[in-house]
Scaffold this motif. Structure first.
Motif, PDB file in Angstrom:
ATOM      1  N   ALA A 115      21.841   4.370 -32.306  1.00  0.00           N
ATOM      2  CA  ALA A 115      20.517   4.170 -31.912  1.00  0.00           C
ATOM      3  C   ALA A 115      20.462   2.855 -30.883  1.00  0.00           C
ATOM      4  CB  ALA A 115      19.269   3.958 -33.086  1.00  0.00           C
ATOM      5  N   GLU A 116      21.050   1.739 -31.439  1.00  0.00           N
ATOM      6  CA  GLU A 116      21.175   0.584 -30.656  1.00  0.00           C
ATOM      7  C   GLU A 116      21.576   0.834 -29.226  1.00  0.00           C
ATOM      8  OE1 GLU A 116      21.761  -4.181 -31.909  1.00  0.00           O
ATOM      9  OE2 GLU A 116      23.018  -2.304 -32.808  1.00  0.00           O
ATOM     10  N   GLN A 117      22.859   1.630 -29.198  1.00  0.00           N
ATOM     11  CA  GLN A 117      23.360   2.073 -27.841  1.00  0.00           C
ATOM     12  C   GLN A 117      22.378   2.802 -26.953  1.00  0.00           C
ATOM     13  OE1 GLN A 117      26.805   4.493 -28.120  1.00  0.00           O
ATOM     14  NE2 GLN A 117      27.418   4.037 -25.998  1.00  0.00           N
ATOM     15  N   TYR A 118      21.749   3.674 -27.357  1.00  0.00           N
ATOM     16  CA  TYR A 118      20.549   4.573 -26.822  1.00  0.00           C
ATOM     17  C   TYR A 118      19.377   3.587 -26.037  1.00  0.00           C
ATOM     18  CZ  TYR A 118      22.584   9.306 -27.463  1.00  0.00           C
ATOM     19  OH  TYR A 118      23.443  10.298 -27.529  1.00  0.00           O
ATOM     20  N   GLN A 119      19.169   2.775 -27.133  1.00  0.00           N
ATOM     21  CA  GLN A 119      18.178   1.764 -26.673  1.00  0.00           C
ATOM     22  C   GLN A 119      18.491   0.747 -25.500  1.00  0.00           C
ATOM     23  OE1 GLN A 119      17.468  -1.543 -29.369  1.00  0.00           O
ATOM     24  NE2 GLN A 119      14.998  -1.580 -29.128  1.00  0.00           N
ATOM     25  N   GLU A 120      19.883   0.408 -25.541  1.00  0.00           N
ATOM     26  CA  GLU A 120      20.350  -0.436 -24.597  1.00  0.00           C
ATOM     27  C   GLU A 120      20.221   0.214 -23.425  1.00  0.00           C
ATOM     28  OE1 GLU A 120      21.426  -3.594 -22.461  1.00  0.00           O
ATOM     29  OE2 GLU A 120      20.647  -3.610 -24.505  1.00  0.00           O
ATOM     30  N   GLN A 121      20.694   1.528 -23.418  1.00  0.00           N
ATOM     31  CA  GLN A 121      20.811   2.600 -22.123  1.00  0.00           C
ATOM     32  C   GLN A 121      19.230   2.541 -21.624  1.00  0.00           C
ATOM     33  OE1 GLN A 121      22.641   6.022 -23.260  1.00  0.00           O
ATOM     34  NE2 GLN A 121      24.575   5.126 -23.557  1.00  0.00           N
ATOM     35  N   ALA A 122      18.440   2.723 -22.526  1.00  0.00           N
ATOM     36  CA  ALA A 122      16.863   2.777 -21.833  1.00  0.00           C
ATOM     37  C   ALA A 122      16.435   1.528 -21.572  1.00  0.00           C
ATOM     38  CB  ALA A 122      15.931   3.299 -23.153  1.00  0.00           C
ATOM     39  N   GLY A 153      15.945   5.982 -13.662  1.00  0.00           N
ATOM     40  CA  GLY A 153      14.694   6.135 -13.813  1.00  0.00           C
ATOM     41  C   GLY A 153      13.918   6.257 -15.237  1.00  0.00           C
ATOM     42  N   GLN A 154      12.711   6.377 -15.050  1.00  0.00           N
ATOM     43  CA  GLN A 154      12.069   6.339 -16.183  1.00  0.00           C
ATOM     44  C   GLN A 154      12.099   7.638 -17.238  1.00  0.00           C
ATOM     45  OE1 GLN A 154       7.868   5.608 -15.048  1.00  0.00           O
ATOM     46  NE2 GLN A 154       7.968   3.647 -15.381  1.00  0.00           N
ATOM     47  N   MET A 155      12.247   8.785 -16.766  1.00  0.00           N
ATOM     48  CA  MET A 155      12.358  10.148 -17.235  1.00  0.00           C
ATOM     49  C   MET A 155      13.598   9.905 -18.181  1.00  0.00           C
ATOM     50  SD  MET A 155      10.087  12.324 -17.176  1.00  0.00           S
ATOM     51  CE  MET A 155      10.908  13.809 -17.470  1.00  0.00           C
ATOM     52  N   GLN A 156      14.731   9.245 -17.796  1.00  0.00           N
ATOM     53  CA  GLN A 156      16.102   9.116 -18.352  1.00  0.00           C
ATOM     54  C   GLN A 156      15.765   7.919 -19.513  1.00  0.00           C
ATOM     55  OE1 GLN A 156      18.777  11.033 -18.101  1.00  0.00           O
ATOM     56  NE2 GLN A 156      19.451   9.748 -20.037  1.00  0.00           N
ATOM     57  N   SER A 157      15.208   6.920 -19.176  1.00  0.00           N
ATOM     58  CA  SER A 157      14.758   6.101 -20.187  1.00  0.00           C
ATOM     59  C   SER A 157      13.818   6.451 -21.340  1.00  0.00           C
ATOM     60  CB  SER A 157      13.996   4.721 -19.602  1.00  0.00           C
ATOM     61  OG  SER A 157      14.639   3.982 -18.475  1.00  0.00           O
ATOM     62  N   VAL A 158      13.150   7.359 -21.225  1.00  0.00           N
ATOM     63  CA  VAL A 158      12.224   8.202 -22.423  1.00  0.00           C
ATOM     64  C   VAL A 158      13.313   8.910 -23.162  1.00  0.00           C
ATOM     65  CG1 VAL A 158      10.390   9.748 -22.708  1.00  0.00           C
ATOM     66  CG2 VAL A 158      10.112   7.998 -20.933  1.00  0.00           C
ATOM     67  N   GLN A 159      14.172   9.475 -22.252  1.00  0.00           N
ATOM     68  CA  GLN A 159      15.000  10.438 -23.126  1.00  0.00           C
ATOM     69  C   GLN A 159      15.969   9.739 -24.109  1.00  0.00           C
ATOM     70  OE1 GLN A 159      15.267  13.706 -23.084  1.00  0.00           O
ATOM     71  NE2 GLN A 159      16.969  13.891 -24.669  1.00  0.00           N
ATOM     72  N   ASN A 160      16.181   8.471 -23.387  1.00  0.00           N
ATOM     73  CA  ASN A 160      17.228   7.572 -24.277  1.00  0.00           C
ATOM     74  C   ASN A 160      16.598   7.015 -25.579  1.00  0.00           C
ATOM     75  OD1 ASN A 160      19.560   7.796 -22.789  1.00  0.00           O
ATOM     76  ND2 ASN A 160      19.009   6.321 -21.115  1.00  0.00           N
ATOM     77  N   MET A 161      15.243   6.737 -25.013  1.00  0.00           N
ATOM     78  CA  MET A 161      14.625   6.317 -26.260  1.00  0.00           C
ATOM     79  C   MET A 161      14.214   7.331 -27.570  1.00  0.00           C
ATOM     80  SD  MET A 161      13.804   3.296 -26.712  1.00  0.00           S
ATOM     81  CE  MET A 161      13.470   1.700 -25.786  1.00  0.00           C
ATOM     82  N   ARG A 162      14.035   8.598 -26.867  1.00  0.00           N
ATOM     83  CA  ARG A 162      13.989   9.603 -27.840  1.00  0.00           C
ATOM     84  C   ARG A 162      15.351  10.067 -28.693  1.00  0.00           C
ATOM     85  NH1 ARG A 162      12.533  13.147 -24.406  1.00  0.00           N
ATOM     86  NH2 ARG A 162      10.201  12.987 -24.700  1.00  0.00           N
ATOM     87  N   GLN A 163      16.366   9.909 -27.970  1.00  0.00           N
ATOM     88  CA  GLN A 163      17.587   9.926 -28.774  1.00  0.00           C
ATOM     89  C   GLN A 163      17.973   8.841 -29.760  1.00  0.00           C
ATOM     90  OE1 GLN A 163      20.026  12.379 -28.745  1.00  0.00           O
ATOM     91  NE2 GLN A 163      19.195  13.300 -26.896  1.00  0.00           N
ATOM     92  N   ALA A 164      17.562   7.558 -29.536  1.00  0.00           N
ATOM     93  CA  ALA A 164      17.474   6.571 -30.362  1.00  0.00           C
ATOM     94  C   ALA A 164      16.624   6.833 -31.709  1.00  0.00           C
ATOM     95  CB  ALA A 164      16.995   5.117 -29.894  1.00  0.00           C
ATOM     96  N   GLY A 165      15.509   7.380 -31.291  1.00  0.00           N
ATOM     97  CA  GLY A 165      14.534   7.927 -32.429  1.00  0.00           C
ATOM     98  C   GLY A 165      15.435   9.090 -33.401  1.00  0.00           C
ATOM     99  N   THR A 166      16.002   9.907 -32.545  1.00  0.00           N
ATOM    100  CA  THR A 166      16.687  11.082 -33.408  1.00  0.00           C
ATOM    101  C   THR A 166      17.666  10.142 -34.452  1.00  0.00           C
ATOM    102  OG1 THR A 166      16.591  12.708 -31.768  1.00  0.00           O
ATOM    103  CG2 THR A 166      18.353  13.011 -33.173  1.00  0.00           C
ATOM    104  N   SER A 167      18.696   9.166 -33.650  1.00  0.00           N
ATOM    105  CA  SER A 167      19.720   8.764 -34.371  1.00  0.00           C
ATOM    106  C   SER A 167      19.104   7.972 -35.707  1.00  0.00           C
ATOM    107  CB  SER A 167      20.515   7.679 -33.422  1.00  0.00           C
ATOM    108  OG  SER A 167      21.031   8.442 -32.611  1.00  0.00           O
ATOM    109  N   MET A 168      17.878   7.279 -35.562  1.00  0.00           N
ATOM    110  CA  MET A 168      17.318   6.312 -36.631  1.00  0.00           C
ATOM    111  C   MET A 168      16.865   7.572 -37.879  1.00  0.00           C
ATOM    112  SD  MET A 168      18.040   3.589 -36.220  1.00  0.00           S
ATOM    113  CE  MET A 168      17.366   3.183 -38.093  1.00  0.00           C
ATOM    114  N   ARG A 169      16.426   8.693 -37.393  1.00  0.00           N
ATOM    115  CA  ARG A 169      15.920   9.702 -38.329  1.00  0.00           C
ATOM    116  C   ARG A 169      17.436  10.137 -39.299  1.00  0.00           C
ATOM    117  NH1 ARG A 169      12.226  11.244 -34.340  1.00  0.00           N
ATOM    118  NH2 ARG A 169      13.858  12.520 -33.519  1.00  0.00           N
ATOM    119  N   GLN A 170      18.257  10.213 -38.511  1.00  0.00           N
ATOM    120  CA  GLN A 170      19.540  10.577 -39.170  1.00  0.00           C
ATOM    121  C   GLN A 170      20.061   9.523 -40.015  1.00  0.00           C
ATOM    122  OE1 GLN A 170      22.036  11.320 -35.529  1.00  0.00           O
ATOM    123  NE2 GLN A 170      21.518  13.551 -35.669  1.00  0.00           N
TER     124      GLN A 170
END
Length: 396
Positions: free
Chosen positions: A209-216, A223-240
């Motif tokens: 999650a920390e890695q995805y957040q840093e990428q975002a 671009g912003q779309m990729q930042s949003v996607q990375n944040m979404r991935q960080a959220g998925t990692s935290m749920r796991q």
């Protein structure tokens, strides 16, 4: 994060519509509105002068979004038949579309600075007599919309990033506490192999999650779309990670000193000085010296036998519990008490406590003492700073 993605899509869709006004562009798809256009044309064809006046009044009563929808349909219909947009009717339809676009942007953005800029463009649209002038106004509108979308989405990503940082830090602190507890268990001779494996998974998800957040945050030009996607991935990692944490806590219940779960079989016996918290469906008998007793009766069926005990003060004597039924509270209690109920939470704090519990539920013993269940004897857990504070809140 899903809302942010939809806002980005809306920005893209409106930009495409405005591009179509430029001479070199074209509308790709008007099929979706063909039926509505035909229906409206049939109605318009039968309207007399009075009907037109009524229609004008109806348009004035429309919401901003309804006017935008109608103006968009009309613009698309005319452009489908005249891609050059060089007739007086086409020019007026384009003006109506641009003005309705400005109105919906003003309503959506709700920003004084943008409102002033957009109203200035409205004046340019009113003065325009050629498609080229309208195309220039459309480009100005597109620039403002793009800037506003980028600003709003940047703000949204920043807010999500701040929340994600707080979640990650809390999870890292939890991981450290779990690691220390597992080390103490191992020192007592417990088999902690499974817990160590779960902790490793937990830390891996947090790191991911920390890695995805840093990428975002860094963006890397994606671009912003990729930042949003990375944040979404960080959220998925935290749920796991939280899923693994829940599994660890369930596993720890079997090992923790002072934490017991009764399933309805057998009797738990305990004695010591400190705090005992029992929740569930049970019958409990105890003796204590100079204790504080708090009984929360969630089902309203509690039976409390306190005849063989004395106490200094109780909210029952004051009538409080009869008013709000929050809890029964006894202070400076000494003697024998029996409590029975189906949805109870009993908090007992005192010295020289001896108690027996039969039923089902969860129990926590904090202080100095021992308890025995199913022939296994364990010690009460060492008190933490917050324990007494939480009990004080329960008393109140």
């Amino acid at each position: 994060m899903k809302d942010t993605g939809m806002k980005l899509f809306a920005c893209f869709a409106m930009a495409i519509m405005l591009i179509s006004i430029a001479p070199a562009a074209a509308i790709a798809d008007a099929d979706g509105i063909q039926e509505k256009i035909q229906d409206r044309d049939r109605i318009n064809a039968t309207m007399d002068m009075s009907g037109n006046e009524i229609a004008t009044q109806l348009r004035q009563n429309m919401t901003v979004r309804e006017r935008y929808g109608e103006a968009t349909e009309n613009f698309l219909r005319i452009k489908a038949n005249n891609s050059a947009l060089n007739t007086e009717v086409a020019i007026e339809a384009t003006k109506e579309y641009l003005n309705s676009t400005i109105d919906i942007m003003i309503e959506t953005l709700d920003n004084d600075e943008y409102t002033e800029e957009l109203n200035a463009i409205k004046e340019d649209v009113a003065d325009a007599t050629t498609r080229a002038e309208l195309a220039e106004a459309a480009q100005d509108i597109r620039d403002i919309w793009k800037e506003a979308c980028e600003e709003r989405n940047t703000s949204a990503v920043t807010s999500i990033n701040n929340k994600m940082t707080a979640v990650i830090r809390t999870s890292q602190a939890m991981a450290l506490r779990l690691e220390n507890e597992i080390m103490r268990m191992e020192a007592r001779g417990e088999d902690v192999t499974e817990l160590e494996g779960l902790l490793e998974q937990y830390n891996a998800h947090i790191a991911e999650a920390e890695q995805y957040q840093e990428q975002a945050r860094s963006g890397n030009g994606q671009g912003q779309m990729q930042s949003v996607q990375n944040m979404r991935q960080a959220g998925t990692s935290m749920r796991q990670a939280n899923g693994v944490l829940e599994e660890m806590l369930m596993e720890l219940k079997q090992y923790r000193e002072g934490l017991v779960t009764l399933t309805g079989d057998g009797v738990l016996s305990a004695e010591g000085d400190g705090i005992a918290v029992i929740s569930g469906n049970f019958t409990m008998s105890f003796n204590a010296d100079n204790a504080t007793l708090v009984i929360k009766d969630m089902a309203g069926d509690a039976e409390v036998d306190i005849e063989d005990a004395t106490y200094g003060y109780s909210n029952i004597d004051a009538g409080n519990s009869d008013v709000d039924n929050r809890a029964y509270v006894y202070h400076n209690l000494t003697g024998d008490v029996i409590i029975e109920g189906t949805r109870l939470t009993v908090t007992l704090r005192g010295t020289d406590i001896t108690l027996d519990v039969e039923g089902s539920g969860n129990m926590i013993f904090t202080g100095e003492g021992t308890y025995e269940v199913e022939g296994v004897e364990k010690e009460w857990t060492a008190p933490e700073v917050d324990d007494e504070e939480n009990t004080e809140e329960n008393d109140e």
